[in-house]
Write an enzyme that holds these catalytic residues in place. Sequence first.
Site, PDB file in Angstrom:
ATOM      1  N   ASP A  26     -11.105 -16.609 -11.555  1.00 25.67           N
ATOM      2  CA  ASP A  26      -9.867 -15.973 -11.088  1.00 25.67           C
ATOM      3  C   ASP A  26      -8.629 -16.617 -11.699  1.00 25.67           C
ATOM      4  O   ASP A  26      -7.549 -16.596 -11.106  1.00 25.67           O
ATOM      5  CB  ASP A  26      -9.777 -16.019  -9.551  1.00 25.67           C
ATOM      6  CG  ASP A  26     -10.955 -15.351  -8.880  1.00 25.67           C
ATOM      7  OD1 ASP A  26     -11.277 -14.220  -9.258  1.00 25.67           O
ATOM      8  OD2 ASP A  26     -11.565 -15.968  -7.991  1.00 25.67           O
ATOM      9  N   HIS A  61     -12.262  -8.988 -13.897  1.00 25.07           N
ATOM     10  CA  HIS A  61     -11.008  -9.149 -14.629  1.00 25.07           C
ATOM     11  C   HIS A  61     -10.083  -8.012 -14.228  1.00 25.07           C
ATOM     12  O   HIS A  61     -10.501  -6.851 -14.198  1.00 25.07           O
ATOM     13  CB  HIS A  61     -11.222  -9.058 -16.150  1.00 25.07           C
ATOM     14  CG  HIS A  61     -12.072 -10.147 -16.716  1.00 25.07           C
ATOM     15  ND1 HIS A  61     -12.064 -11.428 -16.236  1.00 25.07           N
ATOM     16  CD2 HIS A  61     -12.949 -10.135 -17.748  1.00 25.07           C
ATOM     17  CE1 HIS A  61     -12.909 -12.170 -16.957  1.00 25.07           C
ATOM     18  NE2 HIS A  61     -13.461 -11.403 -17.861  1.00 25.07           N
TER      19      HIS A  61
END
Length: 484
Positions: free
Chosen positions: A13, A41
């Site tokens: 992340d 993503h």
Amino acid sequence: MPVKIVLGAQWGDEGKGKLVDILCASASMCCRAAGGNNAGHTIVANGITYDFHILPSGLINPSCALNLIGAGCVVHLPSFFKELGALEEKGLQNVRQRVKISDRAQVCFDLHCAVDGISEEILRSKDGDKGMIGTTKKGIGPCYSDKVGRRGVTMGMLVSGQNGQWEKRLRTLHQGYISTYGEDALSHYDLEAEVKRLKEFRTELASGEYTIDATPLLSRTIGNNGKAIQASTQFGDAPETSNGVPPSDENDASLFSNVLIEGANALLLDIDHGTYPYVTSSNTGLGGVFTGLAGLSPLSLTHPDSSIIGVVKAYTTRVGSGPFPSELNNTIPHVSEEDAHAGDELQRIGREFGVTTGRKRRCGWLDMVLVKYSCQVNCYTHLNFTKLDVLDSFEEIKIAMAYRNRRDGSEIRGFPSDLDLMDNEHLEIVYKTMPGWKTETTGTREWDKLPQQAKEYIEFVEAEVGVPIKWIGTGPRREDMIVR
């Protein structure tokens, strides 16, 4: 032939998607080496938000001719086709023609997803939430386990049929899991329905020519010596020599002039080098690139335009269970009320929710012990420092510089494999405090326009890790990036 590798440097992340999107503008091939649809993503381009999971992010760029899911990946076919459909609905062109899957990648079954959930619930029943690994329940762990146990099914086995071997294996796996967990635990899983769906997927995979023998392609494109070699527009029909590689001709123009490899998850989730057992089940670091994309020569990294890029968030986050030394939470011993408030603010301002799971991310200050360890393992040549703007409102910003054993005051060297040493109750963090800038940086695109305190923060991190920070993220949009 330049090769750029983008890897997560913390617990995932970090914002890898935006840099991948930017680099894809000049890439003709984008590859995933490991993991499955447990990755996530988010890319914001032209006002549209795209979420990528199993698919390579190069699909967002029409000029990226080939997006390859490598042999180290596991592929859940319902998710694969659903994700393709979602990209088409948002207007991306020719996505089905520009994606290929290695025939050596493993098939992740719905059965694996069911078992993943069962395993987590067993851990919860024994030790509560702390006992859970914190998986995405996407079947990744069970699928890799069956791969290593030589019980799995490759994409090639599924597509070719191999006398129904794939179906026999699936039925055998089902019986094995019933023996382990019991019929009641798997009562919500429908074996016959999955077999039926997979037969339909087999037809679609074959008609769309989705699977490919990726190793010769990578070897032909880049070459065993790292130099670009002419590749056929048919993705693998170039003439071969006796050793399977076409003769090199430096005057030939390669079909794939620039290769981009996007990592999934991050180094601290690597099965070998992460915070085991609170990790994923694949090699998420540099080593996994060369096993998951066999044929890619390490010598390609000697090209002057090649790079290994570590993506580092300006603070630290983690989804799921496992150690997190610099976490800021009022339930953790020795975390002050002020720091706990800072953790809440990082979560709120940074909108820290997992792309794949939607779970709230745990937040803390930047951990230099962790980042230095990540640099040692992955050998980064450059860093991308992301979400700097999230820190805009803080009076002070802290950086974790070292770990100490709270019991005897001794310094803990390096990033320990012994998780007991990272227990927040017994671990003391040595922090460096730096002044905040209290100025909005969102959307800043030039280094000289950053506040002086922000520059000092970045330069301090750069000096500590000894790796240049080339990209600095200052917002969610593609354009919100400083390039130094």
